[in-house]
Design an enzyme around this catalytic site. Structure first.
Site, short mmCIF file in Angstrom:
data_model
loop_
_atom_site.label_atom_id
_atom_site.label_comp_id
_atom_site.label_asym_id
_atom_site.label_seq_id
_atom_site.Cartn_x
_atom_site.Cartn_y
_atom_site.Cartn_z
N TYR A 159 -2.00 -7.72 1.39
CA TYR A 159 -1.50 -7.62 0.21
C TYR A 159 -0.04 -7.87 0.18
CZ TYR A 159 0.41 -4.73 -3.77
OH TYR A 159 1.09 -4.19 -4.87
N LYS A 163 1.94 -11.12 -1.99
CA LYS A 163 3.18 -10.48 -2.87
C LYS A 163 4.36 -11.06 -2.37
CE LYS A 163 1.76 -7.36 -6.17
NZ LYS A 163 1.92 -7.71 -7.39
N VAL A 205 -2.24 7.90 -2.83
CA VAL A 205 -2.15 9.23 -2.55
C VAL A 205 -2.11 10.24 -3.55
CG1 VAL A 205 0.18 9.25 -2.03
CG2 VAL A 205 -1.09 10.49 -0.63
N GLY A 224 -1.65 12.29 10.23
CA GLY A 224 -0.93 13.70 10.34
C GLY A 224 0.26 13.68 8.95
N GLY A 225 0.17 12.52 8.35
CA GLY A 225 0.85 12.58 7.22
C GLY A 225 2.40 12.52 7.54
#
Ligand code: UGA
Length: 346
Positions: A159, A163, A205, A224-225
């Protein structure tokens, strides 16, 4: 090209490609509220914009940029905003060829047509063009930051590659009046979809965590964020567009970050904040809403997933050239989004 667009000039028609999407639907409403312009809107979806379909200032065409006749028609208008894209990371791996067609081939055809007709093309790119940014990377600066993508096998970057190539094409195309917008994680009502209800696969998210909260399932923290993002209210994004519309030549041949650097959080922090906002909306204790669970990127998204660990915009250029500064704090944006989501899907 006209140097400034008067908001009360009813002879102006703006073409909005992707008018039925998340950003497009908010921009469409704002154009009707704040200006006397007409809109020629193109999209395959219209469920977010039902309320405008009967508006005499609105012409809606259910189509996409794969059709050369549609491209020609769009380029007849003096201002063309292109928001159409496949832009959910859940699709970048398995559908990379389609992602490239949607994010390079189609905008390229539109750019060629606008260069011929003399239209001003305002193209929505992405903050993802900054690539695989590291956890310790600083603010991303439009005309300075260097860009690193992962290997071809890490198809997450399909992507961003498309772009970025589109941005380079616009910048190199003789005679094109262009402006590029790089959104930094816009959030708000109508963002993405609820899996299994009005879309399939993995949304971004905000919609994922909202879905988990409404369904009482755990919020999945990918790797784990630890990745960080600067979430930006879609209303600030719309305000940016009006700054651009009013700025005329100052925005020409420029790419702009559109983001709110003050809203930076890790994804683990976002999950906690959304849990507490949702608990307040429901009037329950935080312990009573969904918890979190750690999952690996590959397990969640499939082979080829990779990530940017920090995506923080420099906001200096937008302020200097078009007088825009995002204002809406993250908590306010999340309260609005989650209230909408719980009401809409709950
Ligand atoms: C995506 C698009 O690729 C960008 O083009 C777009 O500009 C950007 O969203 C945006 O909304 O502006 P990304 O920020 O990675 O990029 O989008 P998300 O899918 O929302 O992911 C953000 C972070 O949350 C990533 O680190 C991801 O791994 C993590 N995540 C996502 C979770 O931990 N759990 C989830 O359920 C979903």
């Amino acid at each position: 090209m006209n140097s400034t667009l008067e908001f009360n000039d009813s002879s102006i028609t703006v073409a909005l490609v992707g008018c039925g999407g998340f950003i497009g639907s908010h921009l469409l409403r704002a154009i009707f509220e704040r200006t006397s312009w007409r809109v020629f809107g193109v999209d395959l979806d219209s469920y977010r914009i039902q309320e405008h379909l009967a508006n005499p200032r609105f012409e809606f065409l259910s189509a996409d940029l794969a059709d050369p006749e549609v491209v020609k028609r769009i380029a007849q208008y003096p201002v063309v905003v292109n928001l159409a894209a496949i832009c959910t990371p859940g699709r970048y791996m398995a559908e990379s060829a389609e992602v490239i067609r949607s994010n390079y081939d189609h905008p390229r055809a539109l750019a060629d047509a606008c260069a011929q007709s003399g239209s001003w093309l305002i193209h929505f790119s992405t903050s993802e063009i900054y690539g695989k940014t590291a956890a310790n990377s600083g603010a991303l600066v439009e005309d300075e930051s260097e860009i690193v993508f992962g290997p071809v096998a890490a198809s997450r970057w399909s992507y961003a590659t498309a772009k970025l190539l589109t941005e380079r094409y616009l910048a190199g195309l003789d005679g094109l009046h262009w402006t590029v917008v790089r959104p930094f994680n816009f959030v708000g009502p109508f963002m993405d979809f609820m899996p299994g209800v009005d879309g399939d696969g993995i949304p971004r998210v905000l919609a994922n965590f909202s879905t988990a909260l409404v369904r009482g399932e755990s919020l999945k923290l990918v790797n784990g964020g630890v990745a960080k993002r600067c979430f930006t209210s879609v209303h600030d994004a719309v305000d940016f567009m009006f700054c651009v519309f009013a700025s005329g030549e100052k925005a020409l041949s420029q790419a702009f970050n559109v983001g709110n650097a003050a809203n930076e959080v890790s994804i683990a922090e976002l999950a906690q904040l959304m849990r507490s906002v949702y608990a307040a909306i429901k009037g329950v204790h935080e312990n009573e809403v969904s918890g979190v669970e750690v999952i690996s990127g590959e397990e969640y998204y499939g082979k080829g997933y990779d990530d940017s660990l920090r995506r923080m915009p420099s906001v200096e250029k937008a302020e200097r050239l078009v007088g825009f500064k995002a204002k809406i704090p993250l908590k306010t944006a999340l309260e609005e989004s989650l209230t909408w989501f719980a009401h809409h899907y709950g």
